[in-house]
Design a protein around this motif. Structure first.
Motif, PDB file in Angstrom:
ATOM      1  N   CYS A   3      47.055  48.862  31.492  1.00  0.00           N
ATOM      2  CA  CYS A   3      46.322  48.310  30.357  1.00  0.00           C
ATOM      3  C   CYS A   3      46.016  49.441  29.373  1.00  0.00           C
ATOM      4  N   CYS A   6      41.862  49.872  29.238  1.00  0.00           N
ATOM      5  CA  CYS A   6      41.043  50.370  30.335  1.00  0.00           C
ATOM      6  C   CYS A   6      41.873  51.067  31.410  1.00  0.00           C
ATOM      7  N   TYR A   8      43.729  49.916  33.678  1.00  0.00           N
ATOM      8  CA  TYR A   8      43.940  49.175  34.917  1.00  0.00           C
ATOM      9  C   TYR A   8      45.422  48.833  35.029  1.00  0.00           C
ATOM     10  N   CYS A  31      45.196  41.834  30.815  1.00  0.00           N
ATOM     11  CA  CYS A  31      44.696  42.730  31.852  1.00  0.00           C
ATOM     12  C   CYS A  31      43.805  41.957  32.820  1.00  0.00           C
ATOM     13  N   CYS A  34      39.908  43.903  32.338  1.00  0.00           N
ATOM     14  CA  CYS A  34      39.067  43.743  31.140  1.00  0.00           C
ATOM     15  C   CYS A  34      39.454  42.538  30.294  1.00  0.00           C
TER      16      CYS A  34
HETATM   17 ZN   LIG Z   1      42.102  46.388  30.807  1.00  0.00          ZN
END
Ligand SMILES: [Zn+2]
Length: 148
Positions: A3, A6, A8, A31, A34
């Motif tokens: 992502c 963030c 992730y 994502c 988030c």
């Molecule tokens: Zn994210």
């Protein structure tokens, strides 16, 4: 695919479509951490766009990194993510049609700045103030994070 907001590393595909000529598949992803949305491309039989950095090294164009940089520059500016995403689409298309396979990081940055200026002045100034010294997008993004 990490992502860009963030970092992730798990996302789900919410939309996927082929380009008109069938050379690439565009996927919209969300994502799982988030909820941020971003776009990835899978290209077939196409050489990757290469970025030549100031120190002479070359690395493949990384859309996620650039989006993360723009997202950071645009912090608290209320710019829709889709606008940033579209800006990258346009820059990448311009770069491919003008430079084919390799573009200098300076030329790429200039193309981003030109479009960002029309989109948001504050994000433009943030991006420009850091961009002139950056060697790669990782370094650039960490500089941007400092000036928030
Ligand atoms: Zn994210």
């Amino acid at each position: 695919m990490r992502c860009p907001y963030c970092n992730y590393d798990e996302s789900k595909v919410i939309d996927s479509r082929s380009s008109e000529d069938g050379s690439s598949i565009r996927r919209r992803r969300e994502c799982l951490s988030c909820g941020g949305r971003f776009t990835t491309y899978e290209r077939r039989e196409e050489t990757p766009l290469l970025i030549k950095k100031k120190d002479g090294t070359v690395e493949p164009f990384d859309r996620g990194k650039l989006l993360h940089g723009l997202f950071t520059a645009a912090a608290k500016r209320d710019i829709p993510i889709d606008e940033l995403d579209l800006l990258i689409d346009n820059v990448e298309n311009d770069a491919r049609s003008k430079y084919r396979t390799e573009i200098s990081s300076k030329d790429l940055g200039d193309m981003v700045l030109k479009r960002l200026k029309d989109l948001d002045k504050v994000a433009y100034i943030r991006f420009a103030s850091v961009y002139k010294d950056f060697k790669d997008l990782d370094e650039f993004t960490s500089e941007l994070e400092k000036i928030q």
